[in-house]
Design a protein around this motif. Structure first.
Motif, PDB file in Angstrom:
ATOM      1  N   GLU A  35     -48.200 -34.156  53.688  1.00 28.19           N
ATOM      2  CA  GLU A  35     -48.526 -35.314  54.521  1.00 28.19           C
ATOM      3  C   GLU A  35     -47.842 -35.113  55.873  1.00 28.19           C
ATOM      4  OE1 GLU A  35     -50.322 -38.409  53.642  1.00 28.19           O
ATOM      5  OE2 GLU A  35     -51.065 -36.883  52.280  1.00 28.19           O
ATOM      6  N   PRO A  36     -48.582 -35.159  56.979  1.00 20.89           N
ATOM      7  CA  PRO A  36     -47.982 -34.869  58.288  1.00 20.89           C
ATOM      8  C   PRO A  36     -47.118 -36.024  58.798  1.00 20.89           C
ATOM      9  CG  PRO A  36     -50.282 -35.435  58.545  1.00 20.89           C
ATOM     10  CD  PRO A  36     -50.015 -35.387  57.065  1.00 20.89           C
ATOM     11  N   PRO A  37     -46.149 -35.692  59.676  1.00 17.24           N
ATOM     12  CA  PRO A  37     -45.361 -36.760  60.297  1.00 17.24           C
ATOM     13  C   PRO A  37     -46.286 -37.757  60.990  1.00 17.24           C
ATOM     14  CG  PRO A  37     -44.439 -34.614  60.816  1.00 17.24           C
ATOM     15  CD  PRO A  37     -45.761 -34.365  60.134  1.00 17.24           C
ATOM     16  N   ASN A  38     -45.850 -38.998  61.001  1.00 18.31           N
ATOM     17  CA  ASN A  38     -46.592 -40.100  61.610  1.00 18.31           C
ATOM     18  C   ASN A  38     -47.885 -40.442  60.874  1.00 18.31           C
ATOM     19  OD1 ASN A  38     -44.621 -40.354  63.685  1.00 18.31           O
ATOM     20  ND2 ASN A  38     -45.569 -38.607  64.709  1.00 18.31           N
ATOM     21  N   ALA A  39     -48.056 -39.912  59.655  1.00 19.87           N
ATOM     22  CA  ALA A  39     -49.213 -40.283  58.832  1.00 19.87           C
ATOM     23  C   ALA A  39     -48.800 -41.462  57.954  1.00 19.87           C
ATOM     24  CB  ALA A  39     -49.663 -39.100  57.979  1.00 19.87           C
ATOM     25  N   ASP A  40     -48.324 -42.509  58.600  1.00 20.44           N
ATOM     26  CA  ASP A  40     -47.812 -43.654  57.872  1.00 20.44           C
ATOM     27  C   ASP A  40     -48.897 -44.280  57.006  1.00 20.44           C
ATOM     28  OD1 ASP A  40     -45.621 -43.054  59.391  1.00 20.44           O
ATOM     29  OD2 ASP A  40     -45.703 -44.852  60.614  1.00 20.44           O
ATOM     30  N   LYS A  41     -48.490 -44.736  55.855  1.00 23.52           N
ATOM     31  CA  LYS A  41     -49.403 -45.373  54.918  1.00 23.52           C
ATOM     32  C   LYS A  41     -49.461 -46.873  55.221  1.00 23.52           C
ATOM     33  CE  LYS A  41     -49.986 -41.491  52.892  1.00 23.52           C
ATOM     34  NZ  LYS A  41     -51.217 -40.775  53.118  1.00 23.52           N
ATOM     35  N   THR A  50     -44.865 -47.548  40.244  1.00 28.40           N
ATOM     36  CA  THR A  50     -44.883 -46.165  40.698  1.00 28.40           C
ATOM     37  C   THR A  50     -43.477 -45.593  40.658  1.00 28.40           C
ATOM     38  OG1 THR A  50     -46.715 -46.601  42.218  1.00 28.40           O
ATOM     39  CG2 THR A  50     -45.410 -44.633  42.649  1.00 28.40           C
ATOM     40  N   VAL A  51     -43.342 -44.392  40.088  1.00 31.58           N
ATOM     41  CA  VAL A  51     -42.116 -43.612  40.230  1.00 31.58           C
ATOM     42  C   VAL A  51     -42.503 -42.310  40.907  1.00 31.58           C
ATOM     43  CG1 VAL A  51     -40.865 -44.617  38.294  1.00 31.58           C
ATOM     44  CG2 VAL A  51     -42.280 -42.608  37.917  1.00 31.58           C
ATOM     45  N   GLY A  52     -41.623 -41.789  41.753  1.00 31.76           N
ATOM     46  CA  GLY A  52     -41.941 -40.573  42.478  1.00 31.76           C
ATOM     47  C   GLY A  52     -40.748 -39.658  42.609  1.00 31.76           C
ATOM     48  N   TYR A  53     -41.048 -38.410  43.014  1.00 29.28           N
ATOM     49  CA  TYR A  53     -40.030 -37.385  43.223  1.00 29.28           C
ATOM     50  C   TYR A  53     -40.419 -36.579  44.457  1.00 29.28           C
ATOM     51  CZ  TYR A  53     -37.003 -33.377  42.444  1.00 29.28           C
ATOM     52  OH  TYR A  53     -36.064 -32.388  42.593  1.00 29.28           O
ATOM     53  N   VAL A  54     -39.482 -36.434  45.408  1.00 27.75           N
ATOM     54  CA  VAL A  54     -39.748 -35.721  46.651  1.00 27.75           C
ATOM     55  C   VAL A  54     -39.578 -34.217  46.440  1.00 27.75           C
ATOM     56  CG1 VAL A  54     -39.120 -35.426  49.076  1.00 27.75           C
ATOM     57  CG2 VAL A  54     -38.913 -37.684  47.997  1.00 27.75           C
ATOM     58  N   LEU A  55     -40.632 -33.467  46.736  1.00 30.73           N
ATOM     59  CA  LEU A  55     -40.597 -32.014  46.664  1.00 30.73           C
ATOM     60  C   LEU A  55     -40.084 -31.414  47.966  1.00 30.73           C
ATOM     61  CD1 LEU A  55     -44.052 -31.564  44.963  1.00 30.73           C
ATOM     62  CD2 LEU A  55     -41.816 -31.352  43.871  1.00 30.73           C
ATOM     63  N   LYS A  56     -40.596 -31.919  49.103  1.00 29.28           N
ATOM     64  CA  LYS A  56     -40.136 -31.446  50.413  1.00 29.28           C
ATOM     65  C   LYS A  56     -40.430 -32.491  51.468  1.00 29.28           C
ATOM     66  CE  LYS A  56     -44.203 -28.957  52.060  1.00 29.28           C
ATOM     67  NZ  LYS A  56     -44.732 -27.698  52.571  1.00 29.28           N
ATOM     68  N   GLY A  57     -39.701 -32.405  52.582  1.00 31.31           N
ATOM     69  CA  GLY A  57     -39.900 -33.311  53.700  1.00 31.31           C
ATOM     70  C   GLY A  57     -39.061 -34.569  53.590  1.00 31.31           C
ATOM     71  N   ARG A  58     -39.331 -35.494  54.516  1.00 30.30           N
ATOM     72  CA  ARG A  58     -38.608 -36.758  54.546  1.00 30.30           C
ATOM     73  C   ARG A  58     -39.577 -37.890  54.875  1.00 30.30           C
ATOM     74  NH1 ARG A  58     -34.590 -37.228  58.650  1.00 30.30           N
ATOM     75  NH2 ARG A  58     -35.945 -35.941  59.910  1.00 30.30           N
ATOM     76  N   ALA A  59     -39.302 -39.039  54.292  1.00 28.05           N
ATOM     77  CA  ALA A  59     -40.081 -40.243  54.569  1.00 28.05           C
ATOM     78  C   ALA A  59     -39.181 -41.449  54.375  1.00 28.05           C
ATOM     79  CB  ALA A  59     -41.292 -40.341  53.647  1.00 28.05           C
ATOM     80  N   HIS A  84     -45.016 -52.723  50.004  1.00 29.01           N
ATOM     81  CA  HIS A  84     -44.341 -51.490  50.408  1.00 29.01           C
ATOM     82  C   HIS A  84     -45.227 -50.631  51.303  1.00 29.01           C
ATOM     83  CE1 HIS A  84     -46.763 -50.344  46.950  1.00 29.01           C
ATOM     84  NE2 HIS A  84     -46.718 -49.095  47.398  1.00 29.01           N
ATOM     85  N   THR A  85     -44.586 -49.698  52.006  1.00 30.53           N
ATOM     86  CA  THR A  85     -45.273 -48.694  52.801  1.00 30.53           C
ATOM     87  C   THR A  85     -44.369 -47.474  52.899  1.00 30.53           C
ATOM     88  OG1 THR A  85     -46.459 -48.246  54.874  1.00 30.53           O
ATOM     89  CG2 THR A  85     -44.412 -49.476  55.059  1.00 30.53           C
ATOM     90  N   TYR A  86     -44.944 -46.363  53.347  1.00 32.04           N
ATOM     91  CA  TYR A  86     -44.195 -45.125  53.562  1.00 32.04           C
ATOM     92  C   TYR A  86     -44.383 -44.703  55.016  1.00 32.04           C
ATOM     93  CZ  TYR A  86     -44.439 -44.793  48.457  1.00 32.04           C
ATOM     94  OH  TYR A  86     -44.349 -45.048  47.108  1.00 32.04           O
ATOM     95  N   ARG A  87     -43.285 -44.347  55.686  1.00 30.24           N
ATOM     96  CA  ARG A  87     -43.333 -43.779  57.036  1.00 30.24           C
ATOM     97  C   ARG A  87     -42.956 -42.306  56.911  1.00 30.24           C
ATOM     98  NH1 ARG A  87     -39.587 -48.298  58.997  1.00 30.24           N
ATOM     99  NH2 ARG A  87     -41.011 -50.042  59.139  1.00 30.24           N
ATOM    100  N   ILE A  88     -43.886 -41.425  57.205  1.00 27.87           N
ATOM    101  CA  ILE A  88     -43.653 -39.994  57.066  1.00 27.87           C
ATOM    102  C   ILE A  88     -42.900 -39.497  58.295  1.00 27.87           C
ATOM    103  CG2 ILE A  88     -44.704 -37.755  56.622  1.00 27.87           C
ATOM    104  CD1 ILE A  88     -45.241 -39.954  54.453  1.00 27.87           C
ATOM    105  N   ILE A  89     -41.736 -38.906  58.081  1.00 29.00           N
ATOM    106  CA  ILE A  89     -40.873 -38.445  59.167  1.00 29.00           C
ATOM    107  C   ILE A  89     -41.015 -36.936  59.372  1.00 29.00           C
ATOM    108  CG2 ILE A  89     -38.454 -38.194  59.888  1.00 29.00           C
ATOM    109  CD1 ILE A  89     -37.998 -40.759  58.145  1.00 29.00           C
TER     110      ILE A  89
END
Length: 103
Positions: A35-41, A50-59, A84-89
């Motif tokens: 997911e690219p930076p600034n591709a905010d949901k 929902t449960v999640g696990y980060v593989l790479k990057g930051r949000a 909720h929302t996610y901001r991709i950094i």
């Protein structure tokens, strides 16, 4: 009982950019890949947990007005019914499980 396998490389992309993976009657798995930076949901309220696990990057996960930074190796929970929302950094990849399965 049937064993189902979904190869992420050939799975079709969902309407929000997610890659749907294995899915049962009560639980589903999906991948968010690069997911690219600034591709905010968009802000949403889901009927599933929902449960999640980060593989790479930051949000940043913004959950009920509180912001939590997600980085590689972090896991998180979004309870059903919570805004909720996610901001991709930084280019972001994560795997999520939803129960019941996300639509």
């Amino acid at each position: 009982m049937t064993v189902g396998k979904i190869a992420s490389g050939s799975a079709p992309e969902g309407e929000n950019g997610e890659i749907p993976l294995a899915r049962g009657e009560r639980l589903a798995l999906r991948l968010w890949r690069d997911e690219p930076p600034n591709a905010d949901k968009p802000t949403t309220v889901s009927g599933h947990e929902t449960v999640g696990y980060v593989l790479k990057g930051r949000a940043d996960l913004v959950l009920a007005g509180e912001t939590v930074r997600l980085e590689p190796g972090d896991s998180w929970l979004v309870p059903a019914g919570v805004e909720h929302t996610y901001r991709i950094i930084e280019t972001f990849s994560a795997i999520e499980a939803t129960a019941p399965p996300a639509a």
